[in-house]
Enzyme design. Sequence first.
Site, PDB file in Angstrom:
ATOM      1  N   TYR A  95     -17.096  17.181 -15.062  1.00 42.71           N
ATOM      2  CA  TYR A  95     -17.448  15.770 -15.230  1.00 42.71           C
ATOM      3  C   TYR A  95     -18.455  15.412 -14.127  1.00 42.71           C
ATOM      4  O   TYR A  95     -18.261  15.777 -12.960  1.00 42.71           O
ATOM      5  CB  TYR A  95     -16.173  14.919 -15.138  1.00 42.71           C
ATOM      6  CG  TYR A  95     -16.477  13.464 -14.884  1.00 42.71           C
ATOM      7  CD1 TYR A  95     -17.228  12.726 -15.792  1.00 42.71           C
ATOM      8  CD2 TYR A  95     -16.033  12.832 -13.732  1.00 42.71           C
ATOM      9  CE1 TYR A  95     -17.529  11.397 -15.555  1.00 42.71           C
ATOM     10  CE2 TYR A  95     -16.326  11.503 -13.489  1.00 42.71           C
ATOM     11  CZ  TYR A  95     -17.080  10.795 -14.402  1.00 42.71           C
ATOM     12  OH  TYR A  95     -17.383   9.490 -14.149  1.00 42.71           O
ATOM     13  N   ARG A 151       0.855  -1.197   0.000  1.00 43.42           N
ATOM     14  CA  ARG A 151       0.000   0.000   0.000  1.00 43.42           C
ATOM     15  C   ARG A 151       0.886   1.240   0.000  1.00 43.42           C
ATOM     16  O   ARG A 151       0.618   2.221  -0.672  1.00 43.42           O
ATOM     17  CB  ARG A 151      -0.948   0.005   1.212  1.00 43.42           C
ATOM     18  CG  ARG A 151      -1.666   1.335   1.373  1.00 43.42           C
ATOM     19  CD  ARG A 151      -2.878   1.323   2.298  1.00 43.42           C
ATOM     20  NE  ARG A 151      -2.762   0.458   3.447  1.00 43.42           N
ATOM     21  CZ  ARG A 151      -2.004   0.697   4.529  1.00 43.42           C
ATOM     22  NH1 ARG A 151      -1.286   1.790   4.608  1.00 43.42           N
ATOM     23  NH2 ARG A 151      -1.972  -0.182   5.530  1.00 43.42           N
ATOM     24  N   LYS A 191      -8.610   6.599 -19.113  1.00 38.97           N
ATOM     25  CA  LYS A 191      -8.888   7.159 -20.429  1.00 38.97           C
ATOM     26  C   LYS A 191      -7.640   7.097 -21.321  1.00 38.97           C
ATOM     27  O   LYS A 191      -7.158   6.030 -21.593  1.00 38.97           O
ATOM     28  CB  LYS A 191      -9.427   8.588 -20.250  1.00 38.97           C
ATOM     29  CG  LYS A 191     -10.555   8.697 -19.185  1.00 38.97           C
ATOM     30  CD  LYS A 191     -11.753   7.885 -19.558  1.00 38.97           C
ATOM     31  CE  LYS A 191     -12.888   7.794 -18.567  1.00 38.97           C
ATOM     32  NZ  LYS A 191     -12.806   8.179 -17.219  1.00 38.97           N
ATOM     33  N   ASP A 242      -7.761  18.972 -14.081  1.00 40.02           N
ATOM     34  CA  ASP A 242      -8.071  17.614 -14.542  1.00 40.02           C
ATOM     35  C   ASP A 242      -7.667  17.564 -16.012  1.00 40.02           C
ATOM     36  O   ASP A 242      -8.312  18.159 -16.872  1.00 40.02           O
ATOM     37  CB  ASP A 242      -9.568  17.329 -14.356  1.00 40.02           C
ATOM     38  CG  ASP A 242      -9.938  15.914 -14.756  1.00 40.02           C
ATOM     39  OD1 ASP A 242      -9.252  15.342 -15.619  1.00 40.02           O
ATOM     40  OD2 ASP A 242     -10.930  15.391 -14.213  1.00 40.02           O
TER      41      ASP A 242
HETATM   42  C1  LIG Z   1     -12.630  14.283 -16.926  1.00 40.27           C
HETATM   43  C2  LIG Z   1     -12.767  13.122 -15.978  1.00 40.27           C
HETATM   44  N1  LIG Z   1     -12.239  13.204 -14.749  1.00 40.27           N
HETATM   45  C3  LIG Z   1     -12.344  12.190 -13.868  1.00 40.27           C
HETATM   46  C4  LIG Z   1     -13.029  11.037 -14.167  1.00 40.27           C
HETATM   47  C5  LIG Z   1     -13.165   9.948 -13.138  1.00 40.27           C
HETATM   48  O1  LIG Z   1     -12.277   8.913 -13.393  1.00 40.27           O
HETATM   49  P1  LIG Z   1     -12.561   7.368 -13.076  1.00 40.27           P
HETATM   50  O2  LIG Z   1     -13.754   6.945 -13.864  1.00 40.27           O
HETATM   51  O3  LIG Z   1     -11.284   6.705 -13.491  1.00 40.27           O
HETATM   52  O4  LIG Z   1     -12.797   7.266 -11.612  1.00 40.27           O
HETATM   53  C6  LIG Z   1     -13.590  10.906 -15.443  1.00 40.27           C
HETATM   54  C7  LIG Z   1     -14.330   9.681 -15.801  1.00 40.27           C
HETATM   55  O5  LIG Z   1     -15.012   9.620 -16.807  1.00 40.27           O
HETATM   56  C8  LIG Z   1     -13.459  11.976 -16.369  1.00 40.27           C
HETATM   57  O6  LIG Z   1     -13.996  11.915 -17.609  1.00 40.27           O
END
Ligand SMILES: Cc1ncc(COP(=O)(O)O)c(C=O)c1O
Length: 391
Positions: A113, A60, A211, A186
């Site tokens: 998001y 961890r 992604k 992000d």
């Molecule tokens: C722009 C963005 N940030 C964060 C996330 C969250 O990531 P995760 O689905 O890996 O938890 C997503 C998920 O679609 C996203 O599109």
Amino acid sequence: MTEQHRQPHQLKGQGFDTRAIHAGYEPDPMTGSVIPPIYATSTYKQDGVGGLRGGYEYSRSANPTRAALEGNIAALEEGERGFAFASGLVAEDTLLRAICNPGDHVVIPDDAYGGTFRLVDKVATRWGLEYSHASVSDIGAVGAAIVPGRTKVVWIETPTNPLLNIGDIEALAAVAHDAGALLVVDNTFASPYLQQPLVLGADVVVHSTTKYCGGHSDVVGGALVVRDLELAEWIAFHHNAIGAVASPFDSWLVLRGLKTLGVRMDRHCDNAEQVVEFLTGHRAVTQVFYPGLEEHPGHEIAGRQMKRYGGIVSFRVTGGEEHALDVCAKAEVITLGESLGGVESLIEHPGRMTHASVEGTDLEVPSDLIRLSVGIETAEDLLADLDQALG
Ligand SMILES: Cc1ncc(COP(=O)(O)O)c(C=O)c1O
């Protein structure tokens, strides 16, 4: 765990693709293994109490496969330290817990998001965090949303999900810093290949590595990258204390994906440009959202801070929600599904799918909106599929 072991071999000054392929890992001294092994171990034999080999004591806290990924993504974002998580959302949650206390305030995008919005609105507020939202493309609005003395984080996405609005990272960093807040970006949609927010003044980069970083729709993961070592130590403490770390296998998958990020992103962008050209000329399409379009309000800023304009295209159709749902259902080569950034093209209806959690709020997205994650298939096949799906 020493700094040296957690973030080995960052190859500062080397080109992006060289870093993508080599940063974070030196071929194993014992076997010469070119690719980091999947260290499927929870613990490590110690040479006497406290006598750690290479600084590893429990997985961890640190694991060599994860450390290779963390060093790699830090190098790609031109940061000092990276942290790999079990998902993008838990990377976000860990970051908010590390930075904020009850009574603090954050500013989030008004088209964040949906999962980020839900985390802030439904989870973090129960622990005393307050928030406001503002358009990332309106610097004045972001400034006005800041609560002096209480705003600890200005959180942006650029391009945003799903409306592809563009925030000026450099200008927003200045606004956040003037207020004593951190700018968190992000960078999931752009990926480190197209945009490096830390270089533009951001304090923390967030990724859903699910992604583009992973790139093959076979793993869920998240990452944080920072430049400031004091902040890094604080995040490291929470990474271990909360414990939502990426597994060795998931780390290995993301690291494998990152090696080809540059070539994949170029193909995503090439195909997206062709899709945009096709959609803008189609009579069933009323609006196309893509920062590469000259008429896009963020075009000039995107051109300055991004290498290219990315692989996500959103568009609105004639005939309202019913037609939008129909197009999603009819696509064949383009798969109906959530997520984005994989080699295969995906189509989705944000209002009913990824952004259902913002329905009925100020952040609601148009019901005739469709989002495409343009993959790296043969472009002609994607255009033909869109043509038949649009009718
Ligand atoms: C722009 C963005 N940030 C964060 C996330 C969250 O990531 P995760 O689905 O890996 O938890 C997503 C998920 O679609 C996203 O599109």
